[in-house]
Design an enzyme around this catalytic site. Sequence first.
Site, PDB file in Angstrom:
ATOM      1  N   LYS A  14       0.829  -1.211   0.000  1.00 11.62           N
ATOM      2  CA  LYS A  14       0.000   0.000   0.000  1.00 11.62           C
ATOM      3  C   LYS A  14       0.858   1.255   0.000  1.00 11.62           C
ATOM      4  O   LYS A  14       0.621   2.190  -0.763  1.00 11.62           O
ATOM      5  CB  LYS A  14      -0.908   0.040   1.244  1.00 11.62           C
ATOM      6  CG  LYS A  14      -1.864  -1.124   1.354  1.00 11.62           C
ATOM      7  CD  LYS A  14      -2.791  -0.974   2.561  1.00 11.62           C
ATOM      8  CE  LYS A  14      -2.082  -1.076   3.902  1.00 11.62           C
ATOM      9  NZ  LYS A  14      -1.748  -2.447   4.315  1.00 11.62           N
ATOM     10  N   ARG A  89      -9.568   0.371   8.622  1.00 20.06           N
ATOM     11  CA  ARG A  89      -9.153  -0.999   8.920  1.00 20.06           C
ATOM     12  C   ARG A  89     -10.240  -1.787   9.628  1.00 20.06           C
ATOM     13  O   ARG A  89     -10.039  -2.961   9.929  1.00 20.06           O
ATOM     14  CB  ARG A  89      -7.922  -0.963   9.833  1.00 20.06           C
ATOM     15  CG  ARG A  89      -6.591  -1.057   9.095  1.00 20.06           C
ATOM     16  CD  ARG A  89      -5.490  -0.974  10.135  1.00 20.06           C
ATOM     17  NE  ARG A  89      -4.291  -1.651   9.731  1.00 20.06           N
ATOM     18  CZ  ARG A  89      -3.275  -1.053   9.105  1.00 20.06           C
ATOM     19  NH1 ARG A  89      -3.348   0.203   8.760  1.00 20.06           N
ATOM     20  NH2 ARG A  89      -2.199  -1.749   8.810  1.00 20.06           N
ATOM     21  N   ARG A 128      11.456  -6.963   4.933  1.00 22.93           N
ATOM     22  CA  ARG A 128      11.393  -5.540   5.275  1.00 22.93           C
ATOM     23  C   ARG A 128      11.928  -5.323   6.686  1.00 22.93           C
ATOM     24  O   ARG A 128      12.643  -4.353   6.944  1.00 22.93           O
ATOM     25  CB  ARG A 128       9.949  -5.036   5.164  1.00 22.93           C
ATOM     26  CG  ARG A 128       9.805  -3.566   5.497  1.00 22.93           C
ATOM     27  CD  ARG A 128       8.430  -3.032   5.148  1.00 22.93           C
ATOM     28  NE  ARG A 128       7.437  -3.411   6.143  1.00 22.93           N
ATOM     29  CZ  ARG A 128       6.142  -3.095   6.051  1.00 22.93           C
ATOM     30  NH1 ARG A 128       5.690  -2.444   4.995  1.00 22.93           N
ATOM     31  NH2 ARG A 128       5.299  -3.462   6.991  1.00 22.93           N
ATOM     32  N   ARG A 134      11.575  -1.897  11.672  1.00 24.48           N
ATOM     33  CA  ARG A 134      10.234  -1.781  12.250  1.00 24.48           C
ATOM     34  C   ARG A 134      10.010  -2.898  13.257  1.00 24.48           C
ATOM     35  O   ARG A 134      10.102  -4.074  12.922  1.00 24.48           O
ATOM     36  CB  ARG A 134       9.175  -1.829  11.142  1.00 24.48           C
ATOM     37  CG  ARG A 134       8.728  -0.445  10.727  1.00 24.48           C
ATOM     38  CD  ARG A 134       7.712  -0.488   9.633  1.00 24.48           C
ATOM     39  NE  ARG A 134       6.455  -1.124  10.011  1.00 24.48           N
ATOM     40  CZ  ARG A 134       5.346  -1.046   9.285  1.00 24.48           C
ATOM     41  NH1 ARG A 134       5.359  -0.355   8.149  1.00 24.48           N
ATOM     42  NH2 ARG A 134       4.254  -1.642   9.670  1.00 24.48           N
ATOM     43  N   ARG A 145      -0.619  -9.754  13.105  1.00 22.29           N
ATOM     44  CA  ARG A 145      -1.190  -8.720  12.217  1.00 22.29           C
ATOM     45  C   ARG A 145      -2.015  -9.351  11.109  1.00 22.29           C
ATOM     46  O   ARG A 145      -3.045  -8.804  10.707  1.00 22.29           O
ATOM     47  CB  ARG A 145      -0.064  -7.852  11.631  1.00 22.29           C
ATOM     48  CG  ARG A 145       0.531  -6.898  12.676  1.00 22.29           C
ATOM     49  CD  ARG A 145       1.923  -6.452  12.312  1.00 22.29           C
ATOM     50  NE  ARG A 145       1.979  -5.677  11.103  1.00 22.29           N
ATOM     51  CZ  ARG A 145       3.082  -5.538  10.367  1.00 22.29           C
ATOM     52  NH1 ARG A 145       4.205  -6.137  10.730  1.00 22.29           N
ATOM     53  NH2 ARG A 145       3.064  -4.805   9.291  1.00 22.29           N
TER      54      ARG A 145
HETATM   55  P1  ATP Z   1       1.935  -1.860   4.551  1.00 23.90           P
HETATM   56  O1  ATP Z   1       2.831  -3.043   4.660  1.00 23.90           O
HETATM   57  O2  ATP Z   1       0.991  -2.040   3.381  1.00 23.90           O
HETATM   58  O3  ATP Z   1       2.649  -0.563   4.574  1.00 23.90           O
HETATM   59  P2  ATP Z   1       1.166  -2.352   7.321  1.00 23.90           P
HETATM   60  O4  ATP Z   1      -0.169  -2.878   7.719  1.00 23.90           O
HETATM   61  O5  ATP Z   1       2.334  -3.265   7.429  1.00 23.90           O
HETATM   62  O6  ATP Z   1       0.991  -1.821   5.850  1.00 23.90           O
HETATM   63  P3  ATP Z   1       0.911   0.275   8.594  1.00 23.90           P
HETATM   64  O7  ATP Z   1      -0.268   0.593   7.730  1.00 23.90           O
HETATM   65  O8  ATP Z   1       2.047   1.190   8.577  1.00 23.90           O
HETATM   66  O9  ATP Z   1       1.541  -1.134   8.236  1.00 23.90           O
HETATM   67  O10 ATP Z   1       0.348   0.102  10.103  1.00 23.90           O
HETATM   68  C1  ATP Z   1       1.188  -0.274  11.167  1.00 23.90           C
HETATM   69  C2  ATP Z   1       0.363  -0.460  12.457  1.00 23.90           C
HETATM   70  O11 ATP Z   1      -0.238   0.794  12.850  1.00 23.90           O
HETATM   71  C3  ATP Z   1      -0.814  -1.445  12.395  1.00 23.90           C
HETATM   72  O12 ATP Z   1      -0.417  -2.792  12.573  1.00 23.90           O
HETATM   73  C4  ATP Z   1      -1.719  -0.917  13.533  1.00 23.90           C
HETATM   74  O13 ATP Z   1      -1.252  -1.336  14.798  1.00 23.90           O
HETATM   75  C5  ATP Z   1      -1.526   0.593  13.457  1.00 23.90           C
HETATM   76  N1  ATP Z   1      -2.563   1.237  12.602  1.00 23.90           N
HETATM   77  C6  ATP Z   1      -2.351   1.864  11.421  1.00 23.90           C
HETATM   78  N2  ATP Z   1      -3.497   2.301  10.886  1.00 23.90           N
HETATM   79  C7  ATP Z   1      -4.485   1.933  11.759  1.00 23.90           C
HETATM   80  C8  ATP Z   1      -5.900   2.059  11.775  1.00 23.90           C
HETATM   81  N3  ATP Z   1      -6.560   2.648  10.769  1.00 23.90           N
HETATM   82  N4  ATP Z   1      -6.579   1.562  12.835  1.00 23.90           N
HETATM   83  C9  ATP Z   1      -5.949   0.974  13.844  1.00 23.90           C
HETATM   84  N5  ATP Z   1      -4.625   0.802  13.894  1.00 23.90           N
HETATM   85  C10 ATP Z   1      -3.881   1.266  12.867  1.00 23.90           C
END
Ligand code: ATP
Length: 189
Positions: A14, A89, A128, A134, A145
């Site tokens: 994303k 989400r 990653r 991270r 997750r």
């Molecule tokens: P990508 O790999 O596609 O960048 P990702 O899911 O690995 O996405 P982020 O979108 O950066 O990572 O989100 C990291 C963390 O931040 C999530 O696991 C969650 O704990 C928190 N978070 C982010 N957005 C939200 C949301 N809309 N609602 C609740 N928690 C969120």
Amino acid sequence: MKNLVIFGAPGSGKGTQSDLLVKRYGFKHISTGDVLRGEIKNGTELGKTAKNYIDNGQLIPDSLMIDILASTYDSLCPCDGVIFDGFPRTIPQAEALKKMLADRNTEVSAMLELDVPKEELISRLINRGKTSGRADDNEETIQKRLTVYKNQTSPLIDWYTSEGICHSVKGIGSLEEIEAALCKVIDEL
Ligand code: ATP
């Protein structure tokens, strides 16, 4: 103005595709993950709360996220377009986004789902984690997750399908191929 939701599991790309679309269309980019990591880095109260959830692979509570989203949106707009990356989400977040945009006389134009097989997601996130540092990109948290995604987030595919604006795109292949597939949907809006 276009409001686009870029959607997919953790590791679906994303953030990467949002950056490409921002360059191409000049849209604003709201990444809730980036907003939260910024708060953690700055040591704010919000950052301290968020860190506990993120490091456990859990979602931040909806009420908190919805407030953060609205204030971030209002700091960037009015503008030509926004890409929402990482929000919504949950179904309550999707409902809140719909209401927030309606209050501002606009709406979500499309939800773009990046479809990536689970094995590919896990290998991308593990890789990653090696370079990004991270804390949530370790094997145990990745599994949590992905479970949270399946239970709380993936129902949004049906939710946006019933809104008539869900577009699914294959999220594997070259970055250019994936970008082209997303652009095709956006250009037809
Ligand atoms: P990508 O790999 O596609 O960048 P990702 O899911 O690995 O996405 P982020 O979108 O950066 O990572 O989100 C990291 C963390 O931040 C999530 O696991 C969650 O704990 C928190 N978070 C982010 N957005 C939200 C949301 N809309 N609602 C609740 N928690 C969120």
